[in-house]
Design an enzyme around this catalytic site. Structure first.
Site, PDB file in Angstrom:
ATOM      1  CD  GLU A  14      -3.194 -76.147 -18.908  1.00  0.00           C
ATOM      2  OE1 GLU A  14      -1.568 -76.786 -18.961  1.00  0.00           O
ATOM      3  OE2 GLU A  14      -3.689 -76.965 -18.437  1.00  0.00           O
ATOM      4  CD  GLN A  62     -11.258 -80.144 -17.467  1.00  0.00           C
ATOM      5  OE1 GLN A  62     -10.419 -79.100 -17.020  1.00  0.00           O
ATOM      6  NE2 GLN A  62     -12.041 -80.421 -16.132  1.00  0.00           N
ATOM      7  CB  CYS A  73     -10.474 -73.240 -19.809  1.00  0.00           C
ATOM      8  SG  CYS A  73      -8.703 -72.184 -19.350  1.00  0.00           S
ATOM      9  CG  ASN A  94     -14.416 -74.869  -8.546  1.00  0.00           C
ATOM     10  OD1 ASN A  94     -14.582 -74.369  -9.347  1.00  0.00           O
ATOM     11  ND2 ASN A  94     -13.569 -74.505  -7.785  1.00  0.00           N
ATOM     12  N   GLY A  95     -14.569 -72.314  -6.006  1.00  0.00           N
ATOM     13  CA  GLY A  95     -15.132 -71.105  -6.526  1.00  0.00           C
ATOM     14  C   GLY A  95     -14.881 -70.565  -4.899  1.00  0.00           C
ATOM     15  CD  GLU A  96     -12.338 -66.028  -3.459  1.00  0.00           C
ATOM     16  OE1 GLU A  96     -11.527 -65.497  -3.386  1.00  0.00           O
ATOM     17  OE2 GLU A  96     -12.135 -66.259  -5.178  1.00  0.00           O
ATOM     18  N   GLY A 128      -9.707 -76.065  -4.939  1.00  0.00           N
ATOM     19  CA  GLY A 128      -8.743 -75.933  -6.077  1.00  0.00           C
ATOM     20  C   GLY A 128      -7.141 -75.190  -5.144  1.00  0.00           C
TER      21      GLY A 128
END
Length: 311
Positions: free
Chosen positions: A9, A68, A98, A199-201, A223
């Site tokens: 975002e 999304q 989110c 997803n993540g790190e 991301g």
């Protein structure tokens, strides 16, 4: 293996999607969330967030983009999903992850992790409203302030009809603080039968390998790691061994700056460049040095002189 490009975002929008997918390595993108409240949104709202809808829901380099949606009103979410499907969406993704307080206060994003029955109902309604050939997927975190209902939430998404679940391996309360709990994705994978995306790190190719081993996932979503290193997806695939040079990165920054010109004022464009330099500083010492220089810039001419220096 599939590598998905995550939304961020206020930074990773359609312009940066275009920039990063041109570097390469991505199989699919997900748009920034489009907030759904209590009305059927006009077509121009979807086109504003996802102009790729004009191009068969693909970026200029041909990478498909899912749209999304974020919201809690069951009927309204379904109506808007049907609308965006009619505009040619490649797929519909539903945001249950989110962590932004303004979103959560309005019963959106990660706040719904406290209401698995509502998650089920939203997914079910959207799946019913959208043609079967258009995939419906969801993104979740491990919970709001604990992992207590992680398995229940994932099961709710599966039973509602989600064909794939992206799991950001942290709770809402964890935010973006390391570590990511990839082992929890493995636990979820033992509970549901639909494919999971980890997803993540994930900041390096080595992180991706470890994440896949621990989570049991074949596919990943990146991301912040991709913003910090635009070649990360290619490096994970083994198609590239070294980062781009700083001059090459500056040329990419310049093209990105130019892409912002048509509908963004100088102050906002400058903010995007500063944001990106902040992330790039994880991989490039030059980015940290340049950030200290450009943070004082206030006009277009200074920015263009800086960015044109490597063109």
């Amino acid at each position: 293996m599939r590598i998905l490009l995550a939304p961020m975002e206020g930074l990773l929008d359609y312009r940066l999607r275009d920039t990063l997918t041109q570097v390469g390595g991505f199989d699919e993108c997900v748009s920034e969330f489009i907030r759904v409240n209590d009305t059927l949104l006009p077509s121009h709202r979807f086109y504003r967030y996802v102009p790729e809808l004009y191009e068969n829901s693909r970026t200029k380099s041909g990478v498909p983009v899912k749209v999304q949606l974020l919201g809690s009103d069951i009927n309204c979410m379904a109506e808007n999903a049907s609308k965006v499907a009619s505009l040619g969406a490649y797929g519909i993704d539903i945001n249950f992850g989110c962590p932004a307080p303004t979103v959560n206060r309005n019963r959106g994003g990660a706040a719904l992790l406290k209401e698995p029955e509502q998650m089920f109902a939203i997914v079910k309604a959207i799946r019913k409203a959208v043609p079967l050939e258009i995939p419906v997927t969801a993104k979740m975190r491990l919970g709001y302030d604990s992992t207590e209902q992680a398995l229940v939430c994932a099961k709710a998404l599966e039973e509602g009809g989600a064909e794939e679940i992206v799991v950001h391996a942290r709770t809402k309360t964890d935010g973006y603080k390391p570590p990511a709990y990839w082992d929890w994705i493995h636990k979820i994978g033992s509970t549901v039968k639909v494919p999971l995306v980890a997803n993540g790190e994930i900041w390096t190719a080595e992180d991706a390998i470890r994440c896949k081993e621990i989570s049991g996932c074949k596919d990943i979503m990146i991301g912040r790691g991709a913003v910090a290193n635009p070649t990360l997806a290619l490096m994970i695939r083994g198609e590239r061994k070294e980062n781009l040079s700083w001059d090459e990165i500056k040329r990419i920054l310049y093209r990105y700056w130019q892409s912002l010109e048509s509908d963004m004022e100088v102050k906002s464009r400058a903010g995007r460049i500063k944001q990106w330099l902040h992330y790039l500083s994880r991989q490039y010492p030059e980015a940290e040095k340049d950030f200290e220089m450009v943070k004082r810039f206030t006009n277009r001419i200074d920015f263009e002189k800086y960015l044109e220096s490597s063109v």
